[in-house]
Design an enzyme around this catalytic site. Structure first.
Site, mmCIF file in Angstrom:
data_model
loop_
_atom_site.group_PDB
_atom_site.id
_atom_site.type_symbol
_atom_site.label_atom_id
_atom_site.label_comp_id
_atom_site.label_asym_id
_atom_site.label_seq_id
_atom_site.Cartn_x
_atom_site.Cartn_y
_atom_site.Cartn_z
ATOM 1 N N HIS A 1 24.536 -31.859 9.900
ATOM 2 C CA HIS A 1 24.418 -30.488 10.413
ATOM 3 C C HIS A 1 25.363 -29.558 9.650
ATOM 4 C CE1 HIS A 1 24.515 -26.999 13.007
ATOM 5 N NE2 HIS A 1 23.333 -27.405 13.418
ATOM 6 N N GLU B 1 16.933 -26.645 8.589
ATOM 7 C CA GLU B 1 17.765 -25.622 9.218
ATOM 8 C C GLU B 1 18.391 -24.745 8.130
ATOM 9 O OE1 GLU B 1 18.885 -27.116 13.484
ATOM 10 O OE2 GLU B 1 20.594 -26.901 12.177
HETATM 11 O O1 LIG Z 1 21.136 -27.898 16.249
HETATM 12 C C1 LIG Z 1 20.511 -26.862 16.408
HETATM 13 C C2 LIG Z 1 20.567 -25.791 15.452
HETATM 14 O O2 LIG Z 1 21.750 -25.722 14.733
HETATM 15 C C3 LIG Z 1 20.104 -24.471 15.971
HETATM 16 O O3 LIG Z 1 21.017 -23.863 16.839
HETATM 17 P P1 LIG Z 1 20.673 -22.408 17.377
HETATM 18 O O4 LIG Z 1 19.255 -22.450 17.845
HETATM 19 O O5 LIG Z 1 21.634 -22.183 18.479
HETATM 20 O O6 LIG Z 1 20.811 -21.477 16.205
#
Ligand SMILES: O=C[C@H](O)COP(=O)(O)O
Length: 258
Positions: A105, A172
Site C-alpha cells: 500500500h 490505486e
Molecule cells: O485501502 C484503500 C485505499 O487506500 C483507498 O482509501 P480511500 O478510499 O479512503 O481513499
C-alpha cells in the site's frame, strides 16, 4: 464452447487504522448482515472481503466468515517466524483464518519506507503461506492514462517476477487515495484493462486473479466502470455500511438479469 460465467464482483474494504476495536466489530456485524441478506452476495454475483487491524482479525473472522466474507491482514512480515519484534508472519495469519494479506500500500511505502524489494518479499511470503496477496500498484503522480497503464503494468511485473499463485491486483493511483473523488472512469479503465491483459497473458501463473480499483472509491463508481474492473478496494467510503449496500445495489444479480 460454453460461455464462461462472469467473474463475481470483488469488493474489499481496508479499515486502515480508523476504527477502535468495538467499532470494528459493530461494523463487521452490519457487513455480515448485508452478506446474509443482499441478493448480490447471496446470488454469488458479489464477494466481499475485509481487512481490519491485526487485533480484530480473530473476532472479525468469527463474525464475517460464516456469511462468506473473507478476512485478511493489512500487512505481513517478509519472514515466517523468528526474532522480528512487532511483526506478524504469514503462518500465523493463515492459522487464524486469514484469506488475504495486503502488500505494497502507498501508505506503507510513503510512511514506512517500504520499497519494491520489501513489497516483493511480502508478496512471496503471502503466496507461500496460502494467502492471496492484495498487491497494491499505481502511479505516484497524476499523468495520462497511457503513462499510468505502462507504469502500473511494469510495477506489477517487477513485483510478481518469479512468483506464481492467485493474486488480487489493487490498482490505486497514489494521488487518488484519501482524495475527495476517485480517478476518472477513463483513467481507471485504461489501467485496469492493461493489468487485465497482462494477467490474462499469465493465467497459468496467476489463475483466478482479479484487478480491482481503490482510491476514494464509493457508490456510483462500479456503474461508471461498466465491468472494466473486477471490483473495488474501498477505504473511507465503506465506513458507513449504507454505502456498501448502495454499491451492492449496483451489481446485477442473475435474477435481475433474467
Ligand atoms: O485501502 C484503500 C485505499 O487506500 C483507498 O482509501 P480511500 O478510499 O479512503 O481513499
Amino acid at each position: 464452447m460454453p460461455v464462461p460465467a462472469p467473474r463475481p464482483v470483488l469488493l474489499g474494504v481496508s479499515l486502515k487504522m480508523y476504527f477502535g476495536h468495538h467499532q470494528t466489530l459493530n461494523w463487521a456485524r452490519r457487513i455480515a448482515e448485508l452478506a446474509r441478506t443482499h441478493p448480490a452476495v447471496t446470488s454469488g454475483a458479489a464477494r466481499l472481503f475485509a481487512l481490519p487491524a491485526f487485533p480484530a482479525l480473530v473476532p472479525a473472522a468469527g463474525i464475517l466468515t460464516p456469511f462468506g466474507v473473507q478476512v485478511g491482514a493489512q500487512d505481513l512480515a517478509t519472514e515466517d517466524t523468528g526474532p522480528y519484534t512487532g511483526e506478524v508472519g504469514g503462518p500465523l495469519l493463515r492459522e487464524i483464518g486469514c484469506h488475504y494479506a495486503e502488500v505494497g500500500h502507498a501508505e506503507r511505502r510513503r510512511l514506512y519506507g517500504e520499497g519494491d524489494t520489501v513489497v516483493a518479499a511480502k508478496t512471496a511470503a503471502a503466496l507461500r503461506n496460502g494467502l492471496t496477496p492484495v498487491l497494491c500498484v499505481g502511479e505516484r503522480d497524476r499523468g495520462t492514462p497511457e503513462q499510468a497503464a505502462r507504469r502500473t503494468v511494469d510495477e506489477a511485473a517487477r513485483l510478481l517476477q518469479g512468483l506464481t499463485g492467485t493474486v488480487v491486483l489493487a490498482y490505486e493511483p497514489q494521488w487518488a487515495i484519501g482524495a475527495p473523488e476517485p480517478a476518472s472512469a477513463d483513467h481507471i479503465t485504461a489501467v485496469c484493462d492493461a493489468l487485465r491483459g497482462w494477467l490474462d497473458a499469465r493465467s497459468e501463473r496467476h489463475p483466478d486473479s482479479a484487478v480491482i480499483y481503490g482510491g476514494s472509491a464509493g457508490p456510483g463508481l462500479l456503474t461508471r466502470l461498466a465491468g472494466r474492473a473486477d471490483g473495488l478496494f474501498l477505504g473511507r467510503f465503506a465506513h458507513d455500511p449504507a454505502n456498501v449496500e448502495a454499491i451492492l445495489d449496483e451489481i446485477r444479480t442473475p435474477a435481475a438479469v433474467a
